[in-house]
Scaffold this motif. Structure first.
Motif, mmCIF file in Angstrom:
data_model
loop_
_atom_site.group_PDB
_atom_site.id
_atom_site.type_symbol
_atom_site.label_atom_id
_atom_site.label_comp_id
_atom_site.label_asym_id
_atom_site.label_seq_id
_atom_site.Cartn_x
_atom_site.Cartn_y
_atom_site.Cartn_z
ATOM 1 N N ARG A 187 24.976 -8.633 -19.852
ATOM 2 C CA ARG A 187 24.400 -9.834 -19.228
ATOM 3 C C ARG A 187 25.164 -10.225 -17.964
ATOM 4 O O ARG A 187 24.579 -10.745 -17.015
ATOM 5 N N ALA A 188 26.461 -9.983 -17.959
ATOM 6 C CA ALA A 188 27.264 -10.295 -16.782
ATOM 7 C C ALA A 188 27.072 -9.272 -15.659
ATOM 8 O O ALA A 188 27.416 -9.550 -14.502
ATOM 9 N N ASN A 189 26.500 -8.109 -15.995
ATOM 10 C CA ASN A 189 26.283 -7.038 -15.004
ATOM 11 C C ASN A 189 24.841 -6.532 -15.103
ATOM 12 O O ASN A 189 24.603 -5.383 -15.516
ATOM 13 N N PRO A 190 23.872 -7.360 -14.730
ATOM 14 C CA PRO A 190 22.462 -6.973 -14.884
ATOM 15 C C PRO A 190 22.044 -5.775 -14.035
ATOM 16 O O PRO A 190 20.968 -5.203 -14.264
ATOM 17 N N HIS A 191 22.878 -5.399 -13.056
ATOM 18 C CA HIS A 191 22.544 -4.237 -12.227
ATOM 19 C C HIS A 191 22.731 -2.928 -12.982
ATOM 20 O O HIS A 191 22.238 -1.879 -12.542
ATOM 21 N N ILE A 192 23.436 -2.949 -14.129
ATOM 22 C CA ILE A 192 23.622 -1.743 -14.936
ATOM 23 C C ILE A 192 22.458 -1.621 -15.908
ATOM 24 O O ILE A 192 22.242 -2.511 -16.742
ATOM 25 N N SER A 193 21.713 -0.544 -15.829
ATOM 26 C CA SER A 193 20.561 -0.361 -16.717
ATOM 27 C C SER A 193 21.031 0.046 -18.110
ATOM 28 O O SER A 193 22.118 0.627 -18.263
ATOM 29 N N PRO A 194 20.225 -0.238 -19.147
ATOM 30 C CA PRO A 194 20.604 0.165 -20.509
ATOM 31 C C PRO A 194 20.847 1.654 -20.651
ATOM 32 O O PRO A 194 21.773 2.071 -21.363
ATOM 33 N N SER A 195 20.026 2.483 -19.971
ATOM 34 C CA SER A 195 20.208 3.931 -20.085
ATOM 35 C C SER A 195 21.502 4.382 -19.423
ATOM 36 O O SER A 195 22.214 5.254 -19.942
ATOM 37 N N THR A 196 21.835 3.789 -18.265
ATOM 38 C CA THR A 196 23.087 4.132 -17.592
ATOM 39 C C THR A 196 24.287 3.745 -18.442
ATOM 40 O O THR A 196 25.260 4.503 -18.546
ATOM 41 N N TRP A 197 24.206 2.582 -19.094
ATOM 42 C CA TRP A 197 25.327 2.112 -19.914
ATOM 43 C C TRP A 197 25.480 2.967 -21.168
ATOM 44 O O TRP A 197 26.596 3.238 -21.610
ATOM 45 N N ALA A 198 24.349 3.406 -21.757
ATOM 46 C CA ALA A 198 24.421 4.305 -22.913
ATOM 47 C C ALA A 198 25.053 5.634 -22.502
ATOM 48 O O ALA A 198 25.896 6.187 -23.229
ATOM 49 N N THR A 199 24.664 6.158 -21.340
ATOM 50 C CA THR A 199 25.239 7.410 -20.850
ATOM 51 C C THR A 199 26.726 7.256 -20.565
ATOM 52 O O THR A 199 27.532 8.139 -20.898
ATOM 53 N N ALA A 200 27.115 6.126 -19.970
ATOM 54 C CA ALA A 200 28.528 5.886 -19.659
ATOM 55 C C ALA A 200 29.367 5.848 -20.933
ATOM 56 O O ALA A 200 30.475 6.400 -20.974
#
Length: 319
Positions: A187-200
Protein backbone atom coordinates in the motif's frame (compact mmCIF):
# COMPACT_ATOMS: atom_id res chain seq x y z
CA UNK A 1 -13.94 -5.54 -2.65
CA UNK A 2 -15.03 -8.33 -5.04
CA UNK A 3 -11.61 -8.32 -6.72
CA UNK A 4 -9.90 -8.60 -3.34
CA UNK A 5 -12.19 -11.42 -2.18
CA UNK A 6 -11.69 -13.43 -5.38
CA UNK A 7 -7.90 -12.98 -5.19
CA UNK A 8 -7.86 -14.09 -1.54
CA UNK A 9 -9.98 -17.12 -2.47
CA UNK A 10 -7.59 -17.98 -5.31
CA UNK A 11 -4.59 -17.67 -2.99
CA UNK A 12 -6.29 -19.97 -0.47
CA UNK A 13 -6.98 -22.57 -3.18
CA UNK A 14 -3.30 -22.47 -4.20
CA UNK A 15 -1.90 -22.56 -0.64
CA UNK A 16 -4.12 -25.49 0.31
CA UNK A 17 -2.07 -27.64 -2.07
CA UNK A 18 0.92 -27.36 0.29
CA UNK A 19 -0.82 -29.53 2.87
CA UNK A 20 -1.08 -32.40 0.35
CA UNK A 21 2.69 -32.59 -0.23
CA UNK A 22 3.48 -34.34 3.09
CA UNK A 23 0.70 -36.85 2.35
CA UNK A 24 2.06 -37.59 -1.12
CA UNK A 25 5.69 -37.71 0.09
CA UNK A 26 5.48 -39.02 3.68
CA UNK A 27 9.03 -40.40 3.53
CA UNK A 28 10.57 -36.93 2.97
CA UNK A 29 11.66 -34.71 5.90
CA UNK A 30 9.61 -31.56 6.38
CA UNK A 31 12.70 -29.38 5.97
CA UNK A 32 13.41 -30.88 2.54
CA UNK A 33 9.83 -30.19 1.46
CA UNK A 34 10.26 -26.57 2.58
CA UNK A 35 13.66 -26.03 0.93
CA UNK A 36 12.56 -27.87 -2.20
CA UNK A 37 9.43 -25.76 -2.54
CA UNK A 38 11.29 -22.47 -2.26
CA UNK A 39 14.15 -23.47 -4.52
CA UNK A 40 11.47 -24.28 -7.10
CA UNK A 41 9.76 -20.95 -6.39
CA UNK A 42 13.01 -19.07 -6.95
CA UNK A 43 13.83 -20.91 -10.18
CA UNK A 44 10.31 -20.34 -11.52
CA UNK A 45 10.57 -16.63 -10.62
CA UNK A 46 13.56 -16.33 -12.96
CA UNK A 47 11.21 -16.66 -15.96
CA UNK A 48 8.93 -13.65 -15.23
CA UNK A 49 12.02 -11.77 -14.04
CA UNK A 50 13.57 -12.12 -17.49
CA UNK A 51 10.29 -11.26 -19.23
CA UNK A 52 9.82 -8.13 -17.12
CA UNK A 53 13.42 -7.04 -16.66
CA UNK A 54 12.56 -3.33 -16.60
CA UNK A 55 10.11 -3.72 -13.71
CA UNK A 56 12.58 -5.80 -11.72
CA UNK A 57 15.43 -3.38 -12.44
CA UNK A 58 13.26 -0.49 -11.24
CA UNK A 59 13.08 -1.92 -7.72
CA UNK A 60 15.16 0.01 -5.21
CA UNK A 61 17.60 -1.34 -2.62
CA UNK A 62 14.91 -0.75 0.02
CA UNK A 63 12.50 -2.87 -2.02
CA UNK A 64 14.98 -5.73 -2.20
CA UNK A 65 15.70 -5.51 1.53
CA UNK A 66 11.96 -5.70 2.22
CA UNK A 67 11.53 -8.65 -0.18
CA UNK A 68 14.46 -10.45 1.47
CA UNK A 69 13.04 -9.98 4.98
CA UNK A 70 9.55 -11.04 3.91
CA UNK A 71 10.88 -14.14 2.14
CA UNK A 72 13.08 -15.14 5.06
CA UNK A 73 10.41 -14.75 7.74
CA UNK A 74 7.19 -15.52 5.89
CA UNK A 75 8.50 -18.32 3.71
CA UNK A 76 11.57 -20.17 4.96
CA UNK A 77 11.39 -19.58 8.71
CA UNK A 78 7.63 -20.13 8.87
CA UNK A 79 7.62 -23.46 7.02
CA UNK A 80 10.83 -24.70 8.62
CA UNK A 81 9.35 -23.94 12.07
CA UNK A 82 6.06 -25.60 11.20
CA UNK A 83 7.72 -28.74 9.84
CA UNK A 84 10.05 -29.00 12.86
CA UNK A 85 7.17 -28.46 15.32
CA UNK A 86 5.17 -31.27 13.70
CA UNK A 87 8.16 -33.60 13.93
CA UNK A 88 8.68 -32.80 17.62
CA UNK A 89 5.10 -32.51 18.90
CA UNK A 90 3.11 -34.44 16.24
CA UNK A 91 0.63 -32.75 13.91
CA UNK A 92 -2.46 -31.88 16.03
CA UNK A 93 -1.02 -29.21 18.34
CA UNK A 94 0.95 -27.23 15.70
CA UNK A 95 -2.05 -27.47 13.37
CA UNK A 96 -4.32 -26.14 16.11
CA UNK A 97 -1.97 -23.21 16.77
CA UNK A 98 -1.52 -22.40 13.08
CA UNK A 99 -5.29 -22.55 12.68
CA UNK A 100 -5.64 -19.53 14.96
CA UNK A 101 -3.78 -17.30 12.45
CA UNK A 102 -6.91 -15.64 10.99
CA UNK A 103 -7.91 -14.49 14.47
CA UNK A 104 -4.41 -13.58 15.68
CA UNK A 105 -3.56 -11.55 12.57
CA UNK A 106 -6.92 -9.74 12.67
CA UNK A 107 -6.40 -8.80 16.31
CA UNK A 108 -2.85 -7.48 15.77
CA UNK A 109 -3.68 -5.60 12.57
CA UNK A 110 -6.75 -4.00 14.13
CA UNK A 111 -4.86 -3.22 17.34
CA UNK A 112 -2.07 -1.40 15.47
CA UNK A 113 -3.42 -0.54 12.00
CA UNK A 114 -1.16 0.93 9.34
CA UNK A 115 -3.78 3.63 8.82
CA UNK A 116 -6.66 4.73 11.03
CA UNK A 117 -9.15 4.01 8.23
CA UNK A 118 -8.21 0.30 8.34
CA UNK A 119 -9.42 -0.27 11.90
CA UNK A 120 -12.95 -0.97 13.15
CA UNK A 121 -14.52 -0.99 16.60
CA UNK A 122 -13.70 -4.19 18.50
CA UNK A 123 -17.39 -4.82 19.20
CA UNK A 124 -17.99 -4.97 15.43
CA UNK A 125 -14.95 -7.15 14.71
CA UNK A 126 -15.47 -9.60 17.59
CA UNK A 127 -18.47 -11.62 16.22
CA UNK A 128 -16.66 -12.76 13.05
CA UNK A 129 -13.47 -13.58 14.99
CA UNK A 130 -15.34 -15.64 17.60
CA UNK A 131 -17.30 -17.57 14.94
CA UNK A 132 -14.13 -18.31 12.92
CA UNK A 133 -12.27 -19.39 16.08
CA UNK A 134 -15.05 -21.81 17.10
CA UNK A 135 -15.14 -23.20 13.56
CA UNK A 136 -11.37 -23.79 13.63
CA UNK A 137 -11.66 -25.55 17.00
CA UNK A 138 -14.38 -27.85 15.61
CA UNK A 139 -12.29 -28.82 12.59
CA UNK A 140 -9.09 -29.36 14.59
CA UNK A 141 -10.86 -31.39 17.29
CA UNK A 142 -12.34 -33.65 14.62
CA UNK A 143 -8.95 -34.12 12.96
CA UNK A 144 -7.35 -34.95 16.33
CA UNK A 145 -10.00 -37.63 16.90
CA UNK A 146 -9.37 -38.99 13.38
CA UNK A 147 -5.65 -39.30 14.03
CA UNK A 148 -6.19 -41.07 17.35
CA UNK A 149 -8.64 -43.53 15.75
CA UNK A 150 -6.15 -44.14 12.95
CA UNK A 151 -3.69 -45.35 15.57
CA UNK A 152 -1.20 -42.49 15.53
CA UNK A 153 1.54 -43.47 18.00
CA UNK A 154 2.98 -40.93 20.39
CA UNK A 155 6.47 -41.83 21.58
CA UNK A 156 7.67 -38.26 22.06
CA UNK A 157 9.20 -37.08 25.31
CA UNK A 158 7.70 -34.19 27.25
CA UNK A 159 10.76 -32.04 26.45
CA UNK A 160 10.27 -32.65 22.70
CA UNK A 161 6.57 -31.85 23.05
CA UNK A 162 7.23 -28.55 24.87
CA UNK A 163 9.97 -27.59 22.41
CA UNK A 164 7.55 -28.33 19.57
CA UNK A 165 4.97 -26.03 21.20
CA UNK A 166 7.48 -23.17 21.40
CA UNK A 167 8.62 -23.64 17.79
CA UNK A 168 4.98 -23.75 16.61
CA UNK A 169 4.38 -20.43 18.40
CA UNK A 170 7.38 -19.10 16.49
CA UNK A 171 5.70 -20.18 13.25
CA UNK A 172 2.53 -18.34 14.30
CA UNK A 173 4.58 -15.22 15.06
CA UNK A 174 6.35 -15.41 11.68
CA UNK A 175 3.14 -15.59 9.69
CA UNK A 176 1.41 -12.99 11.82
CA UNK A 177 4.20 -10.57 10.94
CA UNK A 178 4.37 -11.46 7.23
CA UNK A 179 0.87 -10.55 5.89
CA UNK A 180 0.69 -7.34 7.95
CA UNK A 181 4.10 -6.04 6.82
CA UNK A 182 3.60 -7.28 3.24
CA UNK A 183 0.20 -5.55 2.88
CA UNK A 184 1.47 -2.28 4.34
CA UNK A 185 4.53 -2.25 2.08
CA UNK A 186 2.39 -2.77 -1.02
CA UNK A 187 0.00 0.00 0.00
CA UNK A 188 2.91 2.34 0.67
CA UNK A 189 4.39 1.51 -2.77
CA UNK A 190 1.44 1.31 -5.20
CA UNK A 191 3.82 1.55 -8.17
CA UNK A 192 4.94 -2.05 -7.47
CA UNK A 193 2.57 -4.50 -9.16
CA UNK A 194 1.51 -7.71 -7.37
CA UNK A 195 3.23 -9.86 -10.01
CA UNK A 196 6.49 -7.91 -9.73
CA UNK A 197 6.43 -8.21 -5.94
CA UNK A 198 5.73 -11.97 -6.11
CA UNK A 199 8.66 -12.37 -8.53
CA UNK A 200 10.93 -10.26 -6.30
CA UNK A 201 10.14 -12.44 -3.29
CA UNK A 202 10.87 -15.55 -5.35
CA UNK A 203 14.25 -14.16 -6.43
CA UNK A 204 15.02 -13.12 -2.85
CA UNK A 205 14.18 -16.53 -1.40
CA UNK A 206 16.25 -18.53 -3.93
CA UNK A 207 19.73 -17.98 -2.39
CA UNK A 208 18.26 -18.47 1.10
CA UNK A 209 16.61 -21.76 0.11
CA UNK A 210 19.75 -23.01 -1.69
CA UNK A 211 21.86 -22.22 1.38
CA UNK A 212 19.44 -24.07 3.63
CA UNK A 213 19.24 -27.00 1.22
CA UNK A 214 22.99 -27.56 1.06
CA UNK A 215 23.41 -26.95 4.80
CA UNK A 216 20.86 -29.70 5.41
CA UNK A 217 22.74 -31.96 2.99
CA UNK A 218 26.00 -31.33 4.87
CA UNK A 219 24.28 -32.07 8.17
CA UNK A 220 22.91 -35.34 6.78
CA UNK A 221 26.36 -36.40 5.60
CA UNK A 222 28.13 -35.50 8.86
CA UNK A 223 25.46 -37.09 11.06
CA UNK A 224 25.13 -40.21 8.91
CA UNK A 225 21.46 -39.55 8.18
CA UNK A 226 19.44 -42.00 6.10
CA UNK A 227 18.00 -39.42 3.69
CA UNK A 228 19.34 -39.83 0.12
CA UNK A 229 20.31 -36.18 -0.47
CA UNK A 230 19.30 -34.24 -2.52
CA UNK A 231 16.29 -35.83 -4.24
CA UNK A 232 15.44 -38.64 -1.84
CA UNK A 233 14.03 -42.09 -2.61
CA UNK A 234 11.57 -40.88 -5.30
CA UNK A 235 13.38 -38.16 -7.28
CA UNK A 236 10.88 -37.73 -10.13
CA UNK A 237 7.87 -37.42 -7.81
CA UNK A 238 9.77 -35.06 -5.50
CA UNK A 239 11.03 -32.72 -8.22
CA UNK A 240 7.69 -32.74 -10.06
CA UNK A 241 5.66 -31.97 -6.93
CA UNK A 242 8.06 -29.22 -5.82
CA UNK A 243 7.79 -27.55 -9.24
CA UNK A 244 3.98 -27.75 -9.15
CA UNK A 245 3.81 -26.30 -5.64
CA UNK A 246 6.51 -23.73 -6.41
CA UNK A 247 4.44 -22.43 -9.34
CA UNK A 248 0.92 -22.69 -7.90
CA UNK A 249 1.25 -22.25 -4.14
CA UNK A 250 4.29 -19.96 -4.13
CA UNK A 251 4.33 -17.75 -7.23
CA UNK A 252 0.63 -17.69 -8.20
CA UNK A 253 -0.51 -17.81 -4.55
CA UNK A 254 1.80 -14.92 -3.60
CA UNK A 255 0.70 -12.90 -6.64
CA UNK A 256 -3.00 -13.32 -5.79
CA UNK A 257 -2.41 -12.54 -2.11
CA UNK A 258 -0.47 -9.39 -3.06
CA UNK A 259 -3.38 -8.32 -5.26
CA UNK A 260 -5.84 -8.94 -2.42
CA UNK A 261 -3.56 -6.98 -0.06
CA UNK A 262 -3.94 -3.90 -2.25
CA UNK A 263 -7.75 -4.03 -2.14
CA UNK A 264 -8.70 -5.11 1.40
CA UNK A 265 -7.97 -3.92 4.97
CA UNK A 266 -5.44 -6.17 6.72
CA UNK A 267 -7.86 -7.15 9.52
CA UNK A 268 -10.32 -8.46 6.93
CA UNK A 269 -7.60 -9.99 4.79
CA UNK A 270 -6.38 -11.95 7.80
CA UNK A 271 -9.79 -13.55 8.28
CA UNK A 272 -9.74 -14.67 4.63
CA UNK A 273 -6.76 -16.94 5.40
CA UNK A 274 -9.51 -19.40 6.34
CA UNK A 275 -9.82 -20.01 2.57
CA UNK A 276 -6.50 -21.86 2.91
CA UNK A 277 -7.93 -23.98 5.73
CA UNK A 278 -11.07 -24.77 3.73
CA UNK A 279 -9.04 -25.64 0.62
CA UNK A 280 -6.67 -27.87 2.60
CA UNK A 281 -9.70 -29.68 4.07
CA UNK A 282 -11.21 -30.16 0.62
CA UNK A 283 -7.99 -31.61 -0.80
CA UNK A 284 -7.40 -33.79 2.27
CA UNK A 285 -10.85 -35.40 2.08
CA UNK A 286 -10.48 -35.92 -1.68
CA UNK A 287 -7.11 -37.60 -0.98
CA UNK A 288 -8.70 -39.80 1.71
CA UNK A 289 -11.68 -40.61 -0.50
CA UNK A 290 -13.94 -39.77 2.45
CA UNK A 291 -16.83 -37.45 3.25
CA UNK A 292 -16.38 -34.93 6.12
CA UNK A 293 -18.13 -35.88 9.36
CA UNK A 294 -20.76 -33.80 11.12
CA UNK A 295 -18.24 -31.99 13.35
CA UNK A 296 -16.04 -31.01 10.40
CA UNK A 297 -19.09 -29.87 8.42
CA UNK A 298 -20.22 -27.78 11.40
CA UNK A 299 -16.76 -26.19 11.54
CA UNK A 300 -16.82 -25.46 7.80
CA UNK A 301 -20.26 -23.82 8.09
CA UNK A 302 -19.04 -21.68 11.00
CA UNK A 303 -15.95 -20.64 9.03
CA UNK A 304 -18.11 -19.56 6.09
CA UNK A 305 -20.48 -17.65 8.39
CA UNK A 306 -17.50 -15.94 10.01
CA UNK A 307 -16.20 -14.87 6.58
CA UNK A 308 -19.60 -13.36 5.70
CA UNK A 309 -19.71 -11.47 9.01
CA UNK A 310 -16.16 -10.22 8.47
CA UNK A 311 -16.88 -8.97 4.95
CA UNK A 312 -20.01 -7.15 6.15
CA UNK A 313 -18.02 -5.56 8.97
CA UNK A 314 -15.60 -3.93 6.56
CA UNK A 315 -17.91 -3.41 3.58
CA UNK A 316 -18.57 0.26 4.31
CA UNK A 317 -14.81 1.01 4.28
CA UNK A 318 -14.06 -0.43 0.84
CA UNK A 319 -15.09 1.27 -2.39
Amino acid sequence: MLTGLLCALGAGLMWGLVFIAPLLLPDYPGLMLSFGRYVAFGLIALVPAMLHRKRIAALSKADWRAALKLSLVGNLLYYAALATAIQLADAPLPTMLIGTLPVVISVFSNWAPGHAAESVAWRRLAPSLVIIFIGILCVNAAELTHMQQAGSSNTRSMSDYLLGCLIALGAVAAWTWYPIVNARYLRANPHISPSTWATAQGLAVLPLALTGLFAYGAYQKLSGGAYAFPFGPRPLQFVGLMLIIGLSASWIGTLLWNKASQHLPTALLAQLIVFETLSALLYAFIFRGAVPGAQVMAGIVLLCIGIVFGVRTFQHQIP
